[in-house]
Design an enzyme around this catalytic site. Structure first.
Site, mmCIF file in Angstrom:
data_model
loop_
_atom_site.group_PDB
_atom_site.id
_atom_site.type_symbol
_atom_site.label_atom_id
_atom_site.label_comp_id
_atom_site.label_asym_id
_atom_site.label_seq_id
_atom_site.Cartn_x
_atom_site.Cartn_y
_atom_site.Cartn_z
ATOM 1 N N ASP A 176 0.863 -1.245 0.065
ATOM 2 C CA ASP A 176 -0.241 -0.221 -0.036
ATOM 3 C C ASP A 176 1.004 1.140 -0.045
ATOM 4 O O ASP A 176 2.180 1.238 0.218
ATOM 5 C CB ASP A 176 -1.122 -0.036 1.172
ATOM 6 C CG ASP A 176 -0.514 0.100 2.548
ATOM 7 O OD1 ASP A 176 0.899 0.531 2.671
ATOM 8 O OD2 ASP A 176 -1.093 0.051 3.558
ATOM 9 N N ILE A 177 0.256 2.269 -0.264
ATOM 10 C CA ILE A 177 0.858 3.831 -0.253
ATOM 11 C C ILE A 177 1.048 4.250 0.998
ATOM 12 O O ILE A 177 0.353 4.188 1.845
ATOM 13 C CB ILE A 177 0.232 4.655 -1.162
ATOM 14 C CG1 ILE A 177 -0.221 4.072 -2.554
ATOM 15 C CG2 ILE A 177 0.908 5.902 -1.100
ATOM 16 C CD1 ILE A 177 -1.033 4.874 -3.338
ATOM 17 N N HIS A 189 -8.691 15.165 -2.473
ATOM 18 C CA HIS A 189 -8.963 13.657 -2.795
ATOM 19 C C HIS A 189 -8.814 13.609 -4.459
ATOM 20 O O HIS A 189 -8.468 12.528 -4.888
ATOM 21 C CB HIS A 189 -10.366 13.513 -2.443
ATOM 22 C CG HIS A 189 -10.324 13.175 -0.914
ATOM 23 N ND1 HIS A 189 -9.957 12.383 -0.211
ATOM 24 C CD2 HIS A 189 -10.717 14.044 -0.057
ATOM 25 C CE1 HIS A 189 -10.089 12.342 1.060
ATOM 26 N NE2 HIS A 189 -10.900 13.556 1.207
ATOM 27 N N ASP A 193 -6.674 10.255 -6.190
ATOM 28 C CA ASP A 193 -7.333 9.559 -6.983
ATOM 29 C C ASP A 193 -6.253 9.223 -8.008
ATOM 30 O O ASP A 193 -6.172 8.374 -8.794
ATOM 31 C CB ASP A 193 -8.654 10.039 -7.652
ATOM 32 C CG ASP A 193 -9.803 9.643 -6.656
ATOM 33 O OD1 ASP A 193 -9.584 9.223 -5.553
ATOM 34 O OD2 ASP A 193 -10.836 10.245 -7.193
ATOM 35 N N GLU A 219 -6.141 2.049 -0.760
ATOM 36 C CA GLU A 219 -4.664 2.443 -1.254
ATOM 37 C C GLU A 219 -3.735 0.874 -1.230
ATOM 38 O O GLU A 219 -2.671 0.879 -1.228
ATOM 39 C CB GLU A 219 -4.128 3.313 -0.593
ATOM 40 C CG GLU A 219 -3.482 3.319 0.948
ATOM 41 C CD GLU A 219 -4.644 3.548 1.883
ATOM 42 O OE1 GLU A 219 -4.137 3.473 2.926
ATOM 43 O OE2 GLU A 219 -5.690 3.505 1.607
ATOM 44 N N ARG A 238 11.637 -4.558 -7.095
ATOM 45 C CA ARG A 238 11.764 -3.623 -8.325
ATOM 46 C C ARG A 238 10.523 -2.945 -8.395
ATOM 47 O O ARG A 238 10.595 -1.855 -8.747
ATOM 48 C CB ARG A 238 11.487 -4.669 -9.565
ATOM 49 C CG ARG A 238 12.847 -5.465 -9.850
ATOM 50 C CD ARG A 238 12.881 -6.119 -11.204
ATOM 51 N NE ARG A 238 11.539 -7.086 -11.374
ATOM 52 C CZ ARG A 238 11.803 -8.392 -11.078
ATOM 53 N NH1 ARG A 238 12.889 -9.111 -10.801
ATOM 54 N NH2 ARG A 238 10.676 -9.235 -11.283
#
Length: 299
Positions: A176-177, A189, A193, A219, A238
């Protein structure tokens, strides 16, 4: 925004377009999968030869234990399409009859092995678009265009059973981010997106055709791959480095983005597909707790 915006298809408009279409469209040979891991997927036979089997090198690769590595093929010969068995173990059938080679007719039902049933048909562009949008509305995430959680879970169950039966490696990367809430709070927001879309596009270009990339929720993303822990970890690194180096932006404003990843490989202790997800999730959170922008996995 981090929310699943699954695209809604106006079925009535599409159906009306099909029924009212008076133009003579070019009809293409297609395979519509009615059962199995590819259920609902439409493939256009737009090359001279289309191979189907378990082997990732096949044009259509399906992780089903009843299929041979190279099970069957469709070959275009002039205005006809021929279905040909490639010496499969469990046979190729057309309309209930086992075949070695047969010319296909519109509406024929093909069975490969024990579990895969396919409908062959000639379709024009409107019909193909209608079927593709039905599939996408049920299986794709509307924001990123990636497969959705439902499709991933169905595919995972099939791959898990296949790996168990054939003792082949199967790994899951979950990522996830980092600090995604901060991205939304700082840039808005709509920027969030755009980051999700850009990330999906970047990662899609890096995974192999036989791997499955899906948006798991918010996310969070997953990559399911046929490979051992070493190859899965190498791929995860990677991906991490590519995201770290990529220039993400929104309306000209640069937005730094990194991801944290967890990797887990099927083991004797993995009793169900859920175990694979839970362990990958556990290693993901270890990576986040270790400072983020890193990959966690078993020693």
């Amino acid at each position: 925004m981090g929310e699943d915006k699954t695209a809604l298809v106006n079925i009535n408009e599409l159906r009306s377009a099909l029924l009212s279409n008076k133009t003579e469209n070019k009809r293409e040979a297609t395979l519509l999968f009615l059962t199995g891991p590819e259920r609902g997927q439409l493939y256009k036979l737009d090359s001279k030869e289309t191979t189907i089997g378990r082997d990732p090198a096949c044009t259509i690769s399906i992780p089903d234990g009843s299929l041979s590595r190279s099970h069957a093929r469709c070959v275009e010969r002039g205005a006809e399409v021929w279905l040909e068995d490639l010496g499969s173990t469990n046979g190729t059938y057309c309309n209930g009859e086992q075949i070695k080679k047969v010319a296909l007719c519109d509406g024929d039902r093909i069975q490969l092995g024990n579990n895969i049933i396919i409908k062959f048909s000639w379709q024009d562009s409107l019909e193909s678009t209608f079927q593709e949008q039905l599939f996408n509305s049920a299986n794709k995430d509307g924001l990123t265009g990636l497969f959705n959680k439902k499709y991933f879970e169905e595919h995972l169950a099939t791959e898990f059973a296949f790996a168990r039966r054939h003792d082949t490696p199967l790994s899951l990367i979950m990522f996830d981010i980092d600090h995604f809430k901060k991205v939304n709070d700082t840039y808005g927001h709509l920027a969030g997106d755009e980051i999700l879309r850009s990330l999906a596009h970047l990662i899609s270009a890096m995974v192999r055709t036989e791997d499955l990339l899906a948006r798991y929720g918010g996310e969070e993303f997953v990559v399911l791959l046929r490979g051992d822990q070493a190859s899965a970890y190498a791929m995860a690194e990677r991906l991490r480095k590519a995201v770290e180096k990529h220039a993400f932006s929104f309306y000209g404003e640069s937005i730094p983005v990194t991801i944290s990843l967890g990797v887990h490989t099927l083991s004797e202790n993995s009793g169900s597909p859920l175990d694979l997800v839970m362990k990958a999730d556990e290693y993901l959170y270890r990576a986040k707790n270790a400072g983020r922008n890193s990959t966690g996995c078993a020693p």
